[in-house]
Design a protein around this motif. Structure first.
Motif, PDB file in Angstrom:
ATOM      1  N   GLU A 232       0.836  -1.204   0.000  1.00  0.00           N
ATOM      2  CA  GLU A 232       0.000   0.000   0.000  1.00  0.00           C
ATOM      3  C   GLU A 232       0.869   1.252   0.000  1.00  0.00           C
ATOM      4  OE1 GLU A 232      -2.530  -0.441   3.357  1.00  0.00           O
ATOM      5  OE2 GLU A 232      -3.733  -2.040   2.453  1.00  0.00           O
ATOM      6  N   ARG A 233       1.933   1.249   0.786  1.00  0.00           N
ATOM      7  CA  ARG A 233       2.854   2.396   0.800  1.00  0.00           C
ATOM      8  C   ARG A 233       3.498   2.582  -0.570  1.00  0.00           C
ATOM      9  NH1 ARG A 233       8.373   2.194   1.246  1.00  0.00           N
ATOM     10  NH2 ARG A 233       9.410   4.193   1.761  1.00  0.00           N
ATOM     11  N   GLN A 234       3.934   1.486  -1.191  1.00  0.00           N
ATOM     12  CA  GLN A 234       4.580   1.586  -2.502  1.00  0.00           C
ATOM     13  C   GLN A 234       3.628   2.163  -3.539  1.00  0.00           C
ATOM     14  OE1 GLN A 234       5.752  -2.520  -2.856  1.00  0.00           O
ATOM     15  NE2 GLN A 234       7.812  -2.147  -2.074  1.00  0.00           N
ATOM     16  N   ARG A 235       2.376   1.717  -3.537  1.00  0.00           N
ATOM     17  CA  ARG A 235       1.414   2.227  -4.517  1.00  0.00           C
ATOM     18  C   ARG A 235       1.093   3.703  -4.269  1.00  0.00           C
ATOM     19  NH1 ARG A 235      -1.269  -1.337  -8.214  1.00  0.00           N
ATOM     20  NH2 ARG A 235      -2.251   0.595  -8.875  1.00  0.00           N
ATOM     21  N   ARG A 236       1.077   4.142  -3.006  1.00  0.00           N
ATOM     22  CA  ARG A 236       0.808   5.565  -2.742  1.00  0.00           C
ATOM     23  C   ARG A 236       1.885   6.455  -3.348  1.00  0.00           C
ATOM     24  NH1 ARG A 236      -0.664   3.603   2.564  1.00  0.00           N
ATOM     25  NH2 ARG A 236       1.351   4.286   3.400  1.00  0.00           N
ATOM     26  N   ILE A 237       3.105   5.942  -3.438  1.00  0.00           N
ATOM     27  CA  ILE A 237       4.206   6.721  -4.013  1.00  0.00           C
ATOM     28  C   ILE A 237       4.225   6.613  -5.539  1.00  0.00           C
ATOM     29  CG2 ILE A 237       6.729   6.936  -4.140  1.00  0.00           C
ATOM     30  CD1 ILE A 237       6.836   5.936  -1.225  1.00  0.00           C
ATOM     31  N   ILE A 238       3.932   5.425  -6.056  1.00  0.00           N
ATOM     32  CA  ILE A 238       4.056   5.166  -7.497  1.00  0.00           C
ATOM     33  C   ILE A 238       2.883   5.715  -8.298  1.00  0.00           C
ATOM     34  CG2 ILE A 238       4.036   3.312  -9.227  1.00  0.00           C
ATOM     35  CD1 ILE A 238       5.678   1.646  -7.200  1.00  0.00           C
ATOM     36  N   ASP A 239       1.670   5.537  -7.806  1.00  0.00           N
ATOM     37  CA  ASP A 239       0.476   5.841  -8.597  1.00  0.00           C
ATOM     38  C   ASP A 239       0.419   7.258  -9.158  1.00  0.00           C
ATOM     39  OD1 ASP A 239      -0.337   3.266  -8.313  1.00  0.00           O
ATOM     40  OD2 ASP A 239      -2.021   3.671  -6.960  1.00  0.00           O
ATOM     41  N   PRO A 240       0.837   8.295  -8.403  1.00  0.00           N
ATOM     42  CA  PRO A 240       0.748   9.649  -8.974  1.00  0.00           C
ATOM     43  C   PRO A 240       1.540   9.839 -10.265  1.00  0.00           C
ATOM     44  CG  PRO A 240       1.021   9.767  -6.595  1.00  0.00           C
ATOM     45  CD  PRO A 240       1.215   8.329  -6.977  1.00  0.00           C
TER      46      PRO A 240
ATOM     47  N   GLU B 125       1.136   9.637   3.621  1.00  0.00           N
ATOM     48  CA  GLU B 125       0.814   9.315   5.013  1.00  0.00           C
ATOM     49  C   GLU B 125       2.012   9.444   5.947  1.00  0.00           C
ATOM     50  OE1 GLU B 125      -1.251   5.691   5.596  1.00  0.00           O
ATOM     51  OE2 GLU B 125      -2.843   6.153   4.140  1.00  0.00           O
ATOM     52  N   THR B 126       3.220   9.112   5.447  1.00  0.00           N
ATOM     53  CA  THR B 126       4.402   9.145   6.322  1.00  0.00           C
ATOM     54  C   THR B 126       5.399  10.230   5.952  1.00  0.00           C
ATOM     55  OG1 THR B 126       5.684   7.601   4.958  1.00  0.00           O
ATOM     56  CG2 THR B 126       4.181   6.650   6.591  1.00  0.00           C
ATOM     57  N   GLY B 127       5.285  10.755   4.706  1.00  0.00           N
ATOM     58  CA  GLY B 127       6.243  11.756   4.248  1.00  0.00           C
ATOM     59  C   GLY B 127       7.552  11.159   3.774  1.00  0.00           C
ATOM     60  N   GLN B 128       7.717   9.834   3.844  1.00  0.00           N
ATOM     61  CA  GLN B 128       8.955   9.184   3.439  1.00  0.00           C
ATOM     62  C   GLN B 128       8.971   8.907   1.947  1.00  0.00           C
ATOM     63  OE1 GLN B 128       9.058   5.669   5.899  1.00  0.00           O
ATOM     64  NE2 GLN B 128      10.030   6.742   7.604  1.00  0.00           N
ATOM     65  N   ARG B 129      10.162   8.970   1.366  1.00  0.00           N
ATOM     66  CA  ARG B 129      10.356   8.627  -0.040  1.00  0.00           C
ATOM     67  C   ARG B 129      11.005   7.249  -0.133  1.00  0.00           C
ATOM     68  NH1 ARG B 129      11.396  14.190   0.263  1.00  0.00           N
ATOM     69  NH2 ARG B 129      10.172  15.445  -1.236  1.00  0.00           N
ATOM     70  N   PHE B 130      11.084   6.730  -1.342  1.00  0.00           N
ATOM     71  CA  PHE B 130      11.778   5.463  -1.535  1.00  0.00           C
ATOM     72  C   PHE B 130      13.253   5.627  -1.196  1.00  0.00           C
ATOM     73  CE2 PHE B 130       8.516   4.043  -4.882  1.00  0.00           C
ATOM     74  CZ  PHE B 130       7.918   3.151  -4.007  1.00  0.00           C
TER      75      PHE B 130
END
Length: 452
Positions: A96-104, A244-249
């Motif tokens: 879920e975290r990965q998709r929140r970053i990738i989808d945009p 949600e966390t503000g963290q990047r990959f």
């Protein structure tokens, strides 16, 4: 005329025979009855597997209760040396975290920005193929080359001719040849501590690819820090924080994600494009329609995409007949009761686009090539209930929209000035490797349009 499909095995074979067939080719290992069954059960000494073709069951697993049917690692276990903890393999909160970053990066507005890079890759491929007019060409190799070019241009703003890009492409082709279709873990449940017995050359190719991707991502991270990075997909993904966390990959997470972007964006696109070109060689009347429609493509403007209605329907029909990813495997997180069957926790739920797209109780003339079907009532119904080349629901491929722009564009520009035709005696046999490919390649004769 019916396009080729694998010969189905007999309904009853021994477990040992089935496992041997399955390891050689997933598609031809299946019995013909699966093209009409709503649900089928297969038992091994280690686990139970259920193939789901009934649309409401497919919808239940993929759309309505995806958390109760997480992705199984049995089939994908063999990809871990290359993909690590990429979004393709993970589940739960990590996914879920990965998709929140990738989808945009793949939202509609962003796709418009990738159009010039796609157009440039398509034009380069057209020039390369034009130089081979009059020859018999192995078209899967052509499709792989242009699909890789699209990925590098849209992801890192570099053409396939770039030295690192060319090296990644070469290494990836080596990886394809060494990667087994399924790992031992697909059949036997192995504890986490036990080695997975990957071939030495498979591990070596994966290490080399990841090292090259690590180089590209490190260079891009430095360009981002210096304020000189191009505004492409890599920059977008590397600079997008989790809302949600503000963290990047992290750097290593980005290597995992680029590896799956290349696998999914290059390998699947190449498979679909190669089969589309073969189908149009097999059905020249449809090829003529695509070519006539493509004559209007001149400006390289994204608005021209709306004109490619025939090409889009041809590409969709190709994805129906030859879905690049032929099977998806989910696992039951709790006991289930489906179609009067008690299904235990940990059972493998197989959703097969290959069988669903050719199901005789759903589609009219399911084995026929008919791009016009998408305008019929049956076609519209099946498009909604029985067409999942990119999966569906929460785990739908984030690049689905990207692929539906790339495929019709490449098909149109390649055939605007060129014509492909079948070679006598060379009928491709579809088999499942990393994607649906032809066992001995797809050989087509290429000529300039208007010549004999």
């Amino acid at each position: 005329m019916i396009p080729p499909k694998p010969r189905a095995r007999p309904d009853r074979v021994s477990l040992w025979r089935y496992l041997k067939l399955f390891r050689a080719d997933i598609l031809s290992a299946q019995p013909a009855r699966l093209y009409r069954a709503w649900m089928a059960e297969f038992r091994t000494p280690f686990f139970r597997s259920y193939l789901l073709n009934q649309p409401d069951l497919v919808r239940l697993v993929l759309k309505e209760r995806p958390r109760d049917f997480p992705k199984s690692d049995r089939i994908s276990e063999g990809l871990r040396p290359l993909l690590g903890q990429s979004v393709f393999l993970t589940n739960g909160a990590q996914w879920e975290r990965q998709r929140r970053i990738i989808d945009p990066a793949f939202e509609g507005g962003r796709l418009r920005e990738t159009w010039p890079a796609m157009w440039a890759a398509a034009e380069a491929a057209r020039h390369r193929l034009s130089a081979r007019a009059g020859e018999v060409v192995e078209i899967e190799e052509v499709a792989s080359h242009v699909a890789a070019d699209v990925i590098f241009r849209t992801l890192f703003s570099i053409p396939i001719e770039d030295a690192v890009a060319q090296e990644v492409f070469t290494e990836f082709r080596a990886y394809q040849r060494t990667q087994p279709i399924v790992n031992l873990a697909a059949f036997v449940p192995l504890p986490d501590w036990m080695p997975r017995f990957f071939r030495r050359d498979t591990r070596a190719a994966a290490r080399r690819i990841r090292a090259l991707i690590r180089q590209l991502t490190a260079e891009r991270a430095q360009a981002i820090a210096d304020g000189t990075a191009p505004d492409d997909l890599a920059t977008k993904i590397m600079t997008t924080p989790d809302p949600e966390t503000g963290q990047r990959f992290s750097s290593e997470e980005m290597v995992d994600q680029v590896a799956i972007f290349f696998l999914a964006g290059h390998e699947t696109s190449a498979s679909a494009l190669a089969w589309a070109l073969y189908l149009l060689a097999l059905f020249p009347d449809w090829q003529h329609k695509v070519a006539r429609e493509a004559e209007a493509l001149q400006q390289g403007d994204f608005a021209e995409m709306a004109r490619l209605r025939v090409s889009r329907d041809v590409f969709r029909e190709t994805l129906r007949l030859y879905p690049p990813v032929p099977m998806m495997v989910r696992e039951t997180a709790c006991p289930e009761h489906l179609r009067a069957r008690d299904i235990p926790k940990g059972a493998q739920m197989v959703i097969s686009p290959w069988h669903l797209h050719r199901h005789v109780r759903l589609w009219e003339q399911p084995d026929s090539f008919d791009p016009a079907r998408w305008g019929t009532e049956n076609g519209r119904t099946c498009a909604r209930d029985a067409f999942i080349p990119f999966s569906a629901g929460a785990r739908v491929c984030p690049g689905a929209g990207f692929a539906m722009i790339e495929g019709p564009l490449l098909l149109s520009l390649l055939l605007r000035d060129l014509r492909v035709s079948c070679v006598a005696g060379q009928v491709p046999e579809p088999v499942a490797h990393l994607t649906v490919r032809a066992r001995s390649g797809i050989h087509l004769h290429v000529a300039r349009r208007g010549t004999a």
